[in-house]
Design a protein around this motif. Structure first.
Motif, PDB file in Angstrom:
ATOM      1  N   LEU A 111       0.808  -1.389  -0.004  1.00  0.00           N
ATOM      2  CA  LEU A 111      -0.112   0.038  -0.107  1.00  0.00           C
ATOM      3  C   LEU A 111       0.640   1.314  -0.013  1.00  0.00           C
ATOM      4  O   LEU A 111       0.542   2.427  -0.364  1.00  0.00           O
ATOM      5  CB  LEU A 111      -1.131   0.005   1.211  1.00  0.00           C
ATOM      6  N   ILE A 112       2.054   1.285   0.601  1.00  0.00           N
ATOM      7  CA  ILE A 112       2.977   2.575   0.381  1.00  0.00           C
ATOM      8  C   ILE A 112       3.272   2.372  -1.179  1.00  0.00           C
ATOM      9  O   ILE A 112       4.015   1.419  -1.760  1.00  0.00           O
ATOM     10  CB  ILE A 112       4.034   2.316   1.209  1.00  0.00           C
ATOM     11  N   PRO A 113       3.025   3.560  -1.855  1.00  0.00           N
ATOM     12  CA  PRO A 113       3.338   3.656  -3.584  1.00  0.00           C
ATOM     13  C   PRO A 113       4.885   3.211  -3.861  1.00  0.00           C
ATOM     14  O   PRO A 113       5.022   2.474  -4.593  1.00  0.00           O
ATOM     15  CB  PRO A 113       3.117   5.193  -3.803  1.00  0.00           C
ATOM     16  N   TYR A 114       5.698   3.609  -2.821  1.00  0.00           N
ATOM     17  CA  TYR A 114       7.257   3.258  -3.520  1.00  0.00           C
ATOM     18  C   TYR A 114       7.257   1.810  -3.272  1.00  0.00           C
ATOM     19  O   TYR A 114       7.821   1.131  -4.200  1.00  0.00           O
ATOM     20  CB  TYR A 114       8.139   4.098  -2.549  1.00  0.00           C
ATOM     21  N   ASN A 115       6.994   1.331  -2.112  1.00  0.00           N
ATOM     22  CA  ASN A 115       7.109  -0.086  -1.959  1.00  0.00           C
ATOM     23  C   ASN A 115       6.364  -0.915  -2.861  1.00  0.00           C
ATOM     24  O   ASN A 115       6.909  -2.085  -3.303  1.00  0.00           O
ATOM     25  CB  ASN A 115       6.657  -0.574  -0.526  1.00  0.00           C
ATOM     26  N   TYR A 116       5.077  -0.552  -3.149  1.00  0.00           N
ATOM     27  CA  TYR A 116       4.535  -1.139  -4.213  1.00  0.00           C
ATOM     28  C   TYR A 116       5.283  -1.202  -5.354  1.00  0.00           C
ATOM     29  O   TYR A 116       5.263  -2.413  -6.376  1.00  0.00           O
ATOM     30  CB  TYR A 116       2.910  -0.492  -4.401  1.00  0.00           C
ATOM     31  N   ARG A 117       5.794  -0.202  -6.042  1.00  0.00           N
ATOM     32  CA  ARG A 117       6.610  -0.164  -7.547  1.00  0.00           C
ATOM     33  C   ARG A 117       7.730  -1.074  -7.246  1.00  0.00           C
ATOM     34  O   ARG A 117       7.920  -1.727  -8.243  1.00  0.00           O
ATOM     35  CB  ARG A 117       7.092   1.206  -7.632  1.00  0.00           C
ATOM     36  N   VAL A 118       8.432  -1.142  -6.073  1.00  0.00           N
ATOM     37  CA  VAL A 118       9.702  -2.185  -6.181  1.00  0.00           C
ATOM     38  C   VAL A 118       9.140  -3.587  -5.904  1.00  0.00           C
ATOM     39  O   VAL A 118       9.715  -4.421  -6.749  1.00  0.00           O
ATOM     40  CB  VAL A 118      10.523  -1.463  -4.791  1.00  0.00           C
ATOM     41  N   THR A 119       8.138  -3.719  -5.256  1.00  0.00           N
ATOM     42  CA  THR A 119       7.636  -5.165  -5.092  1.00  0.00           C
ATOM     43  C   THR A 119       7.091  -5.679  -6.370  1.00  0.00           C
ATOM     44  O   THR A 119       7.393  -6.885  -6.759  1.00  0.00           O
ATOM     45  CB  THR A 119       6.623  -5.332  -3.934  1.00  0.00           C
ATOM     46  N   HIS A 120       6.347  -4.991  -7.116  1.00  0.00           N
ATOM     47  CA  HIS A 120       5.912  -5.246  -8.434  1.00  0.00           C
ATOM     48  C   HIS A 120       7.241  -5.370  -9.504  1.00  0.00           C
ATOM     49  O   HIS A 120       7.275  -6.334 -10.238  1.00  0.00           O
ATOM     50  CB  HIS A 120       5.255  -4.039  -8.933  1.00  0.00           C
ATOM     51  N   GLN A 121       8.099  -4.578  -9.429  1.00  0.00           N
ATOM     52  CA  GLN A 121       9.251  -4.821 -10.017  1.00  0.00           C
ATOM     53  C   GLN A 121       9.945  -6.159  -9.902  1.00  0.00           C
ATOM     54  O   GLN A 121      10.517  -6.881 -10.587  1.00  0.00           O
ATOM     55  CB  GLN A 121      10.502  -3.634  -9.940  1.00  0.00           C
ATOM     56  N   ARG A 122      10.068  -6.281  -8.526  1.00  0.00           N
ATOM     57  CA  ARG A 122      10.781  -7.573  -8.113  1.00  0.00           C
ATOM     58  C   ARG A 122      10.096  -8.713  -8.780  1.00  0.00           C
ATOM     59  O   ARG A 122      10.552  -9.815  -9.256  1.00  0.00           O
ATOM     60  CB  ARG A 122      10.878  -7.744  -6.594  1.00  0.00           C
ATOM     61  N   MET A 123       8.643  -8.929  -8.497  1.00  0.00           N
ATOM     62  CA  MET A 123       7.910  -9.765  -9.160  1.00  0.00           C
ATOM     63  C   MET A 123       8.035  -9.886 -10.753  1.00  0.00           C
ATOM     64  O   MET A 123       8.350 -11.054 -11.114  1.00  0.00           O
ATOM     65  CB  MET A 123       6.156  -9.354  -8.788  1.00  0.00           C
ATOM     66  N   ARG A 124       8.068  -8.776 -11.289  1.00  0.00           N
ATOM     67  CA  ARG A 124       8.345  -8.805 -12.981  1.00  0.00           C
ATOM     68  C   ARG A 124       9.515  -9.319 -13.369  1.00  0.00           C
ATOM     69  O   ARG A 124       9.761 -10.189 -14.250  1.00  0.00           O
ATOM     70  CB  ARG A 124       8.133  -7.324 -13.317  1.00  0.00           C
ATOM     71  N   ALA A 125      10.597  -8.979 -12.150  1.00  0.00           N
ATOM     72  CA  ALA A 125      12.184  -9.503 -12.774  1.00  0.00           C
ATOM     73  C   ALA A 125      11.895 -11.094 -12.438  1.00  0.00           C
ATOM     74  O   ALA A 125      13.222 -11.801 -13.111  1.00  0.00           O
ATOM     75  CB  ALA A 125      12.834  -8.859 -11.838  1.00  0.00           C
TER      76      ALA A 125
END
Ligand SMILES: N[C@@H](CCC(=O)N[C@@H](CS)C(=O)NCC(=O)O)C(=O)O
Length: 263
Positions: A111-125
């Motif tokens: 829910l924290i926007p920065y954390n969401y972006r990084v978590t999404h990137q890690r999943m994508r990677a």
């Protein structure tokens, strides 16, 4: 080799099992499951959640049951104390980490926007490149976020960080001078805590964790001495919840600064 571990790269429950397998030096092969292609998970385990473990044809789902099954098959080093009272405490704390700590860490990640972006990137990677998966993984990440909001409500970042800081203080106080939750050796409970907290690496909240010396040491020890630096002189935890805002904002700024330097 016959032990196959089916995981998601960013699953806290998978991180718990992966760390246990490594700690016990169990030979295994890991397969990162695609969230939209879970036919094999369903076929093997009769349900859709990850992680699952296939021990040479014997399939176990749920990280708690998997941890127990690993303990039975690979008893050394023991992750459950022999003493019944200590063993009971380990089981209770494992349950708290899997269910209670989850209610604090999952909203922080998603829910924290920065954390969401990084978590999404890690999943994508964790999947091969390709336009189709850019879209499907982005959709899956949004779906996870919505699920978290439905389950836990929508928390403001400051509130989520304050709550996390409060729980890190409890954990710091409960951890023994040995560095573990129960006794002087790591147990399944420590690995369950590790599963969640290790997912916060370099996210907002990470500096809050690192400021708690015993918590930081636990994550470093169970992660095989990975990327966590334990500060020699950790700042004293904030004494009163009202001070968490300023305290954690300073830590977030420090963490952003550190990231900026690294990039
Ligand atoms: N109690 C289970 C929880 C497993 C779990 O919730 N796994 C998540 C990934 S972290 C999952 O597979 N979610 C997919 C879904 O909900 O469809 C355990 O300890 O393994």
């Amino acid at each position: 080799m016959a032990n196959v571990f089916f995981s998601y790269a960013i699953s806290p429950y998978a991180a718990k099992v992966r760390a246990i397998l490594r700690h016990k030096q169990v030979p295994f092969r890991e397969e990162i499951v695609h969230p939209l292609r879970r036919g094999e998970i369903k076929r093997l385990s009769g349900q859709l959640l990850v992680p699952i473990m296939d021990f040479d044809g014997h399939v176990v789902s749920d990280s708690t049951a998997i941890a127990q099954a690993i303990e039975e098959r690979f008893p050394e080093p023991a992750l459950l104390p022999a003493d019944p009272a200590q063993r009971g405490l380990v089981k209770l704390l494992e349950e708290w980490a899997d269910e209670g700590l989850a209610t604090v860490v999952q909203p922080l990640r998603w829910l924290i926007p920065y954390n969401y972006r990084v978590t999404h990137q890690r999943m994508r990677a964790s999947y091969p490149p390709g336009r189709a998966d850019d879209l499907t993984i982005a959709a899956v990440a949004r779906a996870v976020q919505l699920k978290i909001i439905r389950k836990h409500g929508f928390g403001r970042p400051a509130h989520l960080l304050n709550r996390f800081a409060e729980v890190m203080d409890y954990l710091e106080a409960v951890l023994k001078p040995t560095g573990f939750l129960v006794g002087d050796q790591p147990t399944i409970a420590d690995f369950a805590v590790y599963g969640f907290l290790s997912q916060l690496e370099d996210l907002d909240g990470w500096e809050t964790l690192r400021a708690r010396r015993r918590v930081a040491k636990l994550i470093k020890t169970l992660g095989g001495g990975g990327a966590v630096e334990v500060p020699a002189q950790a700042p004293a935890p904030a004494a009163r919840p009202e001070t968490y805002d300023a305290h954690d904002q300073a830590l977030i700024d420090a963490s952003r600064l550190r990231r900026a330097k690294v990039q």
